[in-house]
Design an enzyme around this catalytic site. Structure first.
Site, PDB file in Angstrom:
ATOM      1  N   CYS B  87       0.833  -1.209   0.000  1.00 47.60           N
ATOM      2  CA  CYS B  87       0.000   0.000   0.000  1.00 47.60           C
ATOM      3  C   CYS B  87       0.870   1.263   0.000  1.00 47.60           C
ATOM      4  O   CYS B  87       1.508   1.556  -0.995  1.00 47.60           O
ATOM      5  CB  CYS B  87      -0.970  -0.058   1.179  1.00 47.60           C
ATOM      6  N   HIS B 195      -3.584  -5.593   1.119  1.00 48.58           N
ATOM      7  CA  HIS B 195      -2.875  -5.822   2.384  1.00 48.58           C
ATOM      8  C   HIS B 195      -2.856  -7.301   2.749  1.00 48.58           C
ATOM      9  O   HIS B 195      -3.742  -7.766   3.466  1.00 48.58           O
ATOM     10  CB  HIS B 195      -3.580  -5.057   3.508  1.00 48.58           C
ATOM     11  N   GLU B 197      -1.106  -8.771   4.903  1.00 46.63           N
ATOM     12  CA  GLU B 197      -0.952  -8.968   6.355  1.00 46.63           C
ATOM     13  C   GLU B 197      -2.296  -8.928   7.075  1.00 46.63           C
ATOM     14  O   GLU B 197      -2.412  -9.343   8.212  1.00 46.63           O
ATOM     15  CB  GLU B 197       0.030  -7.931   6.924  1.00 46.63           C
TER      16      GLU B 197
END
Lengths: 84, 224
Positions: B87, B195, B197
């Site tokens: 990002c 994302h 994660e």
């Protein structure tokens, strides 16, 4: 010498401008007809100390290329005049 | 495995803990690297997490690229070290010139925060080597400036060299060629807007991000 500098940062031709097209649509919705090619940029104003016009121009050009614009999508129009 | 993963923190980063958590869960030893330190402390891989580095002032990543840590990261990347930008981290990598192109405001000018589907276009990168080509992953996006753009020449080069590693199945932001993530010519520097994660635990609704982060820390490049 102290100079007033104004750098207009604008999107390069051909790069889509989501802000410009949204504003353009809004103008029509608000009843303003005939407004086209809306492009949004930004203006960065500052003062710069330099020996002469040429040096001031060179420094600001370098500043634009390395920091104030992203040359992939943007270009700068530089205006410099003796501060007054 | 890349045991020691440095997660870079700029003023305004806000996804570093999510990244640390996910990387630790996958067996790595992540630690934070402060942006003002020009030393990577011997890490095996670097993650630049999401957020708003330096407030995104001027342009996202425009100020972050001058942080001392970036000098070390550029050297590390040029030596073949694995670098992942998520990002805002992707934006920083393009500004730093480690990845081509730029990220513009989303078409439609909406801040997008939702789960999307992305497709693995190639497994030849440090982020995708344990996935399979054509694999569809559900991973959240969370951005205002994720609309990837580049010159036509750059796009042709990205396509010819298969540097487009991830694409959106339904383009959410106007990104050219549906690009969600790319890699550099060396395939060791990768950037993506989604994302991974945030998709590493079933409690979060998807574990599809795991294969990407696993690739990054356990893939062939990490076996030294």
């Amino acid at each position: 010498m102290v100079y007033d500098a104004c750098v207009e940062v604008k999107l390069r031709e051909g790069i889509a401008d989501p802000q410009g097209s949204t504003i353009e649509k809004a103008t029509a919705n608000l009843g303003f007809s005939g407004i086209t090619n809306v492009r949004v940029g930004k203006c960065i104003r500052f003062q710069i100390e330099a020996e002469d016009d040429q040096e001031a121009n060179n420094i600001v050009t370098e500043l634009c290329n390395s920091f104030l614009t992203n040359p992939v999508i943007e270009e700068a129009v530089i205006e410099i005049q003796v501060a007054g | 495995m890349s045991h020691n993963v440095g997660v870079v923190v700029f003023p305004g980063s806000n996804c570093e803990k999510d990244a640390m958590e996910a990387l630790a869960d996958l067996g790595a030893r992540p630690h934070l690297l402060w942006h003002a330190d020009n030393a990577l402390q011997g890490v095996d891989a670097v993650v630049i997490p999401g957020g708003f580095a330096h407030g995104d002032y001027l342009r996202p990543g425009a100020i972050a690229r001058f942080s001392p840590a970036m000098e070390a990261i550029i050297d590390f990347a040029n030596d073949g070290g694995p670098v992942l930008g998520i990002c805002n981290g992707f934006q920083v990598l393009t500004e730093a010139g480690l990845l081509p192109g730029a990220l513009q405001k989303n078409a439609g000018l909406k801040f997008l925060c939702k789960e999307v589907e992305i497709r693995v276009e190639t497994t030849n990168s440090v982020l995708t080597n344990m996935a399979h080509e054509g694999q569809i992953l559900r991973i959240p996006i969370n951005h205002f400036e994720g609309n990837f753009t580049c010159t036509e020449e750059t796009l042709i080069e990205l396509q010819e060299k298969e540097q487009i590693i991830l694409t959106y199945t339904e383009n959410p932001n106007g990104s050219i060629a549906n690009i969600a993530g790319i890699c550099n010519a060396g395939r060791n520097v990768v950037g993506l807007m989604p994302h991974p994660e945030r998709a590493c635990h079933s409690l979060l609704g998807s574990i599809d991000g795991r294969v990407l982060l696993e690739s990054f820390i356990q893939g062939e490049h990490a076996k030294v």
